[in-house]
Scaffold this motif. Sequence first.
Motif, PDB file in Angstrom:
ATOM      1  N   ASN A  29      32.041  38.137  -4.297  1.00  0.00           N
ATOM      2  CA  ASN A  29      31.391  38.732  -5.459  1.00  0.00           C
ATOM      3  C   ASN A  29      29.876  38.540  -5.382  1.00  0.00           C
ATOM      4  O   ASN A  29      29.344  38.060  -4.364  1.00  0.00           O
ATOM      5  N   ASP A  30      29.180  38.903  -6.448  1.00  0.00           N
ATOM      6  CA  ASP A  30      27.717  38.826  -6.452  1.00  0.00           C
ATOM      7  C   ASP A  30      27.204  37.398  -6.319  1.00  0.00           C
ATOM      8  O   ASP A  30      26.048  37.171  -5.946  1.00  0.00           O
ATOM      9  N   LYS A  31      28.049  36.421  -6.626  1.00  0.00           N
ATOM     10  CA  LYS A  31      27.653  35.013  -6.527  1.00  0.00           C
ATOM     11  C   LYS A  31      28.021  34.412  -5.172  1.00  0.00           C
ATOM     12  O   LYS A  31      27.832  33.210  -4.956  1.00  0.00           O
ATOM     13  N   GLY A  32      28.537  35.242  -4.279  1.00  0.00           N
ATOM     14  CA  GLY A  32      28.908  34.754  -2.962  1.00  0.00           C
ATOM     15  C   GLY A  32      30.223  34.001  -2.939  1.00  0.00           C
ATOM     16  O   GLY A  32      30.508  33.278  -1.983  1.00  0.00           O
ATOM     17  N   GLN A  33      31.027  34.183  -3.973  1.00  0.00           N
ATOM     18  CA  GLN A  33      32.316  33.509  -4.065  1.00  0.00           C
ATOM     19  C   GLN A  33      33.447  34.514  -3.819  1.00  0.00           C
ATOM     20  O   GLN A  33      33.286  35.712  -4.065  1.00  0.00           O
ATOM     21  N   ARG A  58      36.348  36.963  -4.307  1.00  0.00           N
ATOM     22  CA  ARG A  58      36.727  37.750  -5.475  1.00  0.00           C
ATOM     23  C   ARG A  58      38.055  37.280  -6.044  1.00  0.00           C
ATOM     24  O   ARG A  58      38.967  36.903  -5.306  1.00  0.00           O
TER      25      ARG A  58
END
Length: 217
Positions: free
Chosen positions: A72-76, A78
């Motif tokens: 995701n956008d936080k690099g985690q 999905r």
Amino acid sequence: MTVRRIGAGISAWAGRAMVLAMLSGIAHAATPADPSGTWLTEDGRARIRVEKCGPSNKSLCGYVVWLKVPLNDKGQPRVDFKNPDASKQTRASLGHQLIMGLKPNADAHYEGKIYNSEDGKSYDVTIWSDTPEELTVRGCLIAFLCKSQTWNRVTDVVAGQMTGPTNGPGGPRTDPEYMAAKPASTGSTAAKPAAAKPGAKPAPAAGTPPAAAPADE
């Protein structure tokens, strides 16, 4: 007269042969082509492993085994945060089940439900394969609002793709409600009631609260 009887016999035989041919064709059409394998979705954003499942392997299940954008956008990784089932909102998107035990129908297709993690909704779906390299997926929100996609078979393995067996190490996960129920144990292995221990205290009278269990139970 003799000629007419022979002609009538030929006509009756031809009629029976035509009926048998039609019945044979119907029986053949009722057996869906096996779409087992790994497929790239039409938009190229996921690879879906499709395989037989359920009792006698007569149903069809499918799992996300690769995502083009797994983070995701936080690099985690999905997660399935839009799932209406709160217990599934933290599960990883990679490896979740989206094709839910489809059943063969009279049109030689598989039909049932497909889950879309992008909106957290399930849709009626029909799946079939007319050629070995293509899978047609027709999803319907309502009877007159349907859309078809063509998924393409892939045989290679790309970085980040799950290759392990379903429900095994490195593989996707079956939703609990679609896992085959374990048969009840029978015979000598069945649990037997425990025998009363010598000197056991009598059961408390009705209305008496039970004593606290020992800490090691």
